[in-house]
Design a protein around this motif. Structure first.
Motif, PDB file in Angstrom:
ATOM      1  N   ASP A  39      45.403  35.949  39.280  1.00  0.00           N
ATOM      2  CA  ASP A  39      46.152  36.889  39.266  1.00  0.00           C
ATOM      3  C   ASP A  39      46.716  37.194  37.658  1.00  0.00           C
ATOM      4  OD1 ASP A  39      47.865  34.730  39.035  1.00  0.00           O
ATOM      5  OD2 ASP A  39      49.585  35.995  39.975  1.00  0.00           O
ATOM      6  N   LYS A  40      46.561  36.387  36.677  1.00  0.00           N
ATOM      7  CA  LYS A  40      46.479  36.455  35.452  1.00  0.00           C
ATOM      8  C   LYS A  40      45.548  37.143  34.716  1.00  0.00           C
ATOM      9  CE  LYS A  40      50.170  33.924  35.747  1.00  0.00           C
ATOM     10  NZ  LYS A  40      51.530  34.246  35.996  1.00  0.00           N
ATOM     11  N   ILE A  41      44.202  37.231  35.292  1.00  0.00           N
ATOM     12  CA  ILE A  41      42.963  37.662  34.497  1.00  0.00           C
ATOM     13  C   ILE A  41      43.088  39.080  34.148  1.00  0.00           C
ATOM     14  CG2 ILE A  41      41.018  38.109  34.938  1.00  0.00           C
ATOM     15  CD1 ILE A  41      40.444  35.555  36.347  1.00  0.00           C
ATOM     16  N   PRO A  42      43.734  40.036  34.870  1.00  0.00           N
ATOM     17  CA  PRO A  42      43.516  41.403  34.436  1.00  0.00           C
ATOM     18  C   PRO A  42      44.642  41.693  33.318  1.00  0.00           C
ATOM     19  CG  PRO A  42      43.760  41.401  36.971  1.00  0.00           C
ATOM     20  CD  PRO A  42      43.891  39.937  36.432  1.00  0.00           C
ATOM     21  N   ASN A  43      45.734  40.904  33.242  1.00  0.00           N
ATOM     22  CA  ASN A  43      46.537  41.138  32.025  1.00  0.00           C
ATOM     23  C   ASN A  43      46.010  40.636  30.687  1.00  0.00           C
ATOM     24  OD1 ASN A  43      48.464  42.383  33.460  1.00  0.00           O
ATOM     25  ND2 ASN A  43      49.629  40.660  34.252  1.00  0.00           N
ATOM     26  N   LYS A  49      41.572  43.305  25.001  1.00  0.00           N
ATOM     27  CA  LYS A  49      40.796  44.304  24.996  1.00  0.00           C
ATOM     28  C   LYS A  49      41.435  45.432  24.138  1.00  0.00           C
ATOM     29  CE  LYS A  49      37.408  44.128  28.097  1.00  0.00           C
ATOM     30  NZ  LYS A  49      36.021  44.983  27.964  1.00  0.00           N
ATOM     31  N   LYS A  50      42.932  45.340  23.849  1.00  0.00           N
ATOM     32  CA  LYS A  50      43.639  46.323  23.138  1.00  0.00           C
ATOM     33  C   LYS A  50      43.317  45.973  21.698  1.00  0.00           C
ATOM     34  CE  LYS A  50      47.217  47.509  26.302  1.00  0.00           C
ATOM     35  NZ  LYS A  50      48.737  47.159  26.614  1.00  0.00           N
ATOM     36  N   PHE A  93      40.925  40.271  42.065  1.00  0.00           N
ATOM     37  CA  PHE A  93      41.035  38.703  42.180  1.00  0.00           C
ATOM     38  C   PHE A  93      42.412  38.676  42.709  1.00  0.00           C
ATOM     39  CE2 PHE A  93      38.619  39.538  38.188  1.00  0.00           C
ATOM     40  CZ  PHE A  93      37.757  38.494  38.442  1.00  0.00           C
ATOM     41  N   THR A  94      42.225  37.345  43.769  1.00  0.00           N
ATOM     42  CA  THR A  94      43.345  37.143  44.421  1.00  0.00           C
ATOM     43  C   THR A  94      43.441  35.651  44.896  1.00  0.00           C
ATOM     44  OG1 THR A  94      44.956  37.675  46.343  1.00  0.00           O
ATOM     45  CG2 THR A  94      42.598  37.695  46.692  1.00  0.00           C
ATOM     46  N   HIS A  95      44.668  34.801  45.101  1.00  0.00           N
ATOM     47  CA  HIS A  95      44.426  33.638  45.511  1.00  0.00           C
ATOM     48  C   HIS A  95      45.679  33.851  46.707  1.00  0.00           C
ATOM     49  CE1 HIS A  95      44.589  29.425  45.710  1.00  0.00           C
ATOM     50  NE2 HIS A  95      46.016  29.485  45.764  1.00  0.00           N
TER      51      HIS A  95
END
Length: 108
Positions: A39-43, A49-50, A93-95
């Protein structure tokens, strides 16, 4: 074995760490996170990418028969690295953890 890679430790990468990594022109980031950190991947992807908009991220998956990378042999870790999959933020993405008593209550 993978050569020319550096790892940050923990489930988080600070903005300062990303800025240092970006100063070296790194455009390919490999994430070797525990399963419960997906769950940390998108952040992480969005933050980097900024700074480096054309960066690519790859997820190194923990082998199914291991609890985490600390349990892996060097060869298993290298094989996982070589099998890394590019992160696509359009995927979810999920756990999910279930208790045995909850499984019968789930409706899909």
């Amino acid at each position: 074995l993978a050569k020319h890679f550096v790892a940050t430790m923990g489930k988080e990468i600070s903005l300062g760490q990303f800025e240092v990594i970006a100063e070296y022109g790194v455009k390919n980031i490999y994430l070797a996170l525990d399963r419960d950190a997906d769950d940390k991947i998108p952040n992480l992807v969005n933050a980097y990418k900024k700074i480096v908009p054309d960066a690519k991220f790859y997820k190194i998956n923990v082998p199914a028969h291991r609890d985490d990378f600390g349990d892996c042999t060097y060869q298993e870790a290298l094989d996982a690295f070589n099998g890394a999959e590019e992160v696509n933020l359009h995927e979810i993405f999920t756990h999910i953890s279930f208790k045995i008593k909850d499984v019968g209550k789930i409706k899909v």
